[in-house]
Design a protein around this motif. Structure first.
Motif, PDB file in Angstrom:
ATOM      1  N   VAL A   8      -7.513 -10.953 -15.499  1.00  0.00           N
ATOM      2  CA  VAL A   8      -8.385 -11.068 -16.657  1.00  0.00           C
ATOM      3  C   VAL A   8      -8.122  -9.858 -17.544  1.00  0.00           C
ATOM      4  N   ALA A   9      -7.880 -10.092 -18.819  1.00  0.00           N
ATOM      5  CA  ALA A   9      -7.602  -8.985 -19.735  1.00  0.00           C
ATOM      6  C   ALA A   9      -8.662  -7.899 -19.617  1.00  0.00           C
ATOM      7  N   ALA A  10      -8.208  -6.659 -19.530  1.00  0.00           N
ATOM      8  CA  ALA A  10      -9.033  -5.451 -19.443  1.00  0.00           C
ATOM      9  C   ALA A  10      -9.686  -5.245 -18.080  1.00  0.00           C
ATOM     10  N   ALA A  11      -9.381  -6.116 -17.088  1.00  0.00           N
ATOM     11  CA  ALA A  11      -9.914  -5.907 -15.738  1.00  0.00           C
ATOM     12  C   ALA A  11      -9.194  -4.720 -15.095  1.00  0.00           C
ATOM     13  N   LYS A  12      -9.902  -3.957 -14.326  1.00  0.00           N
ATOM     14  CA  LYS A  12      -9.323  -2.817 -13.607  1.00  0.00           C
ATOM     15  C   LYS A  12      -8.673  -3.319 -12.315  1.00  0.00           C
ATOM     16  N   GLY A  13      -7.891  -2.452 -11.673  1.00  0.00           N
ATOM     17  CA  GLY A  13      -7.385  -2.751 -10.342  1.00  0.00           C
ATOM     18  C   GLY A  13      -6.097  -3.537 -10.276  1.00  0.00           C
ATOM     19  N   MET A  14      -5.184  -3.328 -11.242  1.00  0.00           N
ATOM     20  CA  MET A  14      -3.885  -4.007 -11.200  1.00  0.00           C
ATOM     21  C   MET A  14      -2.860  -3.053 -10.590  1.00  0.00           C
ATOM     22  N   ALA A  44       0.857  -1.183   0.000  1.00  0.00           N
ATOM     23  CA  ALA A  44       0.000   0.000   0.000  1.00  0.00           C
ATOM     24  C   ALA A  44       0.893   1.233   0.000  1.00  0.00           C
ATOM     25  N   LEU A  45       0.401   2.298  -0.578  1.00  0.00           N
ATOM     26  CA  LEU A  45       1.107   3.573  -0.568  1.00  0.00           C
ATOM     27  C   LEU A  45       0.532   4.410   0.566  1.00  0.00           C
ATOM     28  N   GLU A  46       1.406   4.932   1.405  1.00  0.00           N
ATOM     29  CA  GLU A  46       0.973   5.719   2.560  1.00  0.00           C
ATOM     30  C   GLU A  46       1.577   7.115   2.473  1.00  0.00           C
ATOM     31  N   ASN A  47       0.913   8.075   3.078  1.00  0.00           N
ATOM     32  CA  ASN A  47       1.411   9.447   3.083  1.00  0.00           C
ATOM     33  C   ASN A  47       1.820   9.832   4.500  1.00  0.00           C
ATOM     34  N   GLN A  48       2.981  10.465   4.606  1.00  0.00           N
ATOM     35  CA  GLN A  48       3.455  10.972   5.888  1.00  0.00           C
ATOM     36  C   GLN A  48       3.024  12.434   5.980  1.00  0.00           C
ATOM     37  N   GLU A  49       1.884  12.651   6.605  1.00  0.00           N
ATOM     38  CA  GLU A  49       1.354  14.003   6.692  1.00  0.00           C
ATOM     39  C   GLU A  49       2.259  14.905   7.538  1.00  0.00           C
ATOM     40  N   ILE A  50       2.211  16.189   7.223  1.00  0.00           N
ATOM     41  CA  ILE A  50       3.009  17.193   7.912  1.00  0.00           C
ATOM     42  C   ILE A  50       2.068  18.035   8.768  1.00  0.00           C
ATOM     43  N   PHE A  60       9.660  -7.658   1.390  1.00  0.00           N
ATOM     44  CA  PHE A  60      10.063  -6.920   0.203  1.00  0.00           C
ATOM     45  C   PHE A  60      10.334  -5.459   0.539  1.00  0.00           C
ATOM     46  N   SER A  61      11.357  -4.882  -0.090  1.00  0.00           N
ATOM     47  CA  SER A  61      11.567  -3.441  -0.095  1.00  0.00           C
ATOM     48  C   SER A  61      10.952  -2.930  -1.389  1.00  0.00           C
ATOM     49  N   ILE A  62      10.062  -1.953  -1.286  1.00  0.00           N
ATOM     50  CA  ILE A  62       9.479  -1.334  -2.472  1.00  0.00           C
ATOM     51  C   ILE A  62      10.489  -0.289  -2.936  1.00  0.00           C
ATOM     52  N   THR A  63      11.016  -0.432  -4.141  1.00  0.00           N
ATOM     53  CA  THR A  63      12.155   0.368  -4.576  1.00  0.00           C
ATOM     54  C   THR A  63      11.802   1.633  -5.353  1.00  0.00           C
ATOM     55  N   ASP A  64      10.540   1.791  -5.747  1.00  0.00           N
ATOM     56  CA  ASP A  64      10.126   2.973  -6.500  1.00  0.00           C
ATOM     57  C   ASP A  64       8.607   3.116  -6.351  1.00  0.00           C
ATOM     58  N   ARG A  65       8.077   4.250  -6.769  1.00  0.00           N
ATOM     59  CA  ARG A  65       6.631   4.470  -6.696  1.00  0.00           C
ATOM     60  C   ARG A  65       5.924   3.401  -7.534  1.00  0.00           C
ATOM     61  N   PRO A  66       4.984   2.676  -6.943  1.00  0.00           N
ATOM     62  CA  PRO A  66       4.289   1.623  -7.685  1.00  0.00           C
ATOM     63  C   PRO A  66       3.285   2.189  -8.692  1.00  0.00           C
ATOM     64  N   LEU A  67       2.944   1.368  -9.656  1.00  0.00           N
ATOM     65  CA  LEU A  67       1.854   1.677 -10.581  1.00  0.00           C
ATOM     66  C   LEU A  67       0.582   1.154  -9.926  1.00  0.00           C
ATOM     67  N   LEU A  68      -0.385   2.037  -9.692  1.00  0.00           N
ATOM     68  CA  LEU A  68      -1.601   1.643  -8.978  1.00  0.00           C
ATOM     69  C   LEU A  68      -2.832   1.772  -9.872  1.00  0.00           C
ATOM     70  N   ASN A  69      -3.753   0.843  -9.681  1.00  0.00           N
ATOM     71  CA  ASN A  69      -5.070   0.845 -10.322  1.00  0.00           C
ATOM     72  C   ASN A  69      -4.995   0.898 -11.842  1.00  0.00           C
TER      73      ASN A  69
END
Length: 157
Positions: free
Chosen positions: A108-114, A47-53, A141-150
């Motif tokens: 499934v080809a053309a399914a959303k949410g990858m 999941a991508l999380e934000n560190q609010e200021i 796992f270490s996430i090494t870069d911003r993921p591609l979401l949805n």
């Protein structure tokens, strides 16, 4: 709104390479990825999380916030350990790089949410338990870069 259960629908794959710099895999890259779905006992993170200021001011006792840096949460997959092969131990050895692909609504080809997470295996361990449960392996796992979401699952050859 049609509801569904992740179990039996969501697919989790591991691709060694994805050519696109946006991390959108081709149909061929999806086909060549290893589908680990049936071997997975638990999923944490991814999941991508934000560190609010915090932005307090002298005019109020309320502390407002603004968005800060994004980061990936600590992420792991727990697998059932196989007593005859060491495929997971070999394929996902410490230091291995690649992409965890999560097809939330099915592969499934053309399914959303990858979602596609560029990763490096930080550790692979075999927790030992005397409990009445199947043997497991945990891969962190270490996430090494911003993921591609949805994204949309690719179609075509």
């Amino acid at each position: 709104m049609a509801r569904f259960s992740r179990k039996g629908t969501t697919k989790i794959l591991f691709a060694e390479t994805i050519a696109s710099t946006s991390y959108l895999p081709t149909a061929a890259e999806m086909t060549s990825a290893t589908d680990y779905t049936k071997k997975i006992a638990a999923v944490d993170g991814f999941a991508l999380e934000n560190q609010e200021i915090e932005t307090p001011d002298m005019d109020s006792t309320f502390v407002s916030k603004i968005p800060g840096d994004d980061q990936a949460s600590d992420s792991s997959l727990t697998f059932y350990e196989d007593d005859t092969t060491d495929t997971i131990e070999t394929d996902l050895a410490k230091g291995t790089t690649g992409f965890v692909i999560i097809c939330r609504k099915g592969n499934v080809a053309a399914a959303k949410g990858m979602d596609v997470y560029p990763v490096r295996v930080a550790s692979l361990s075999a927790p030992i338990s005397a409990d009445n449960e199947a043997a497991k392996l945990m891969v962190k796992f270490s996430i090494t870069d911003r993921p591609l979401l949805n994204a949309t699952v690719p179609t075509g050859p």
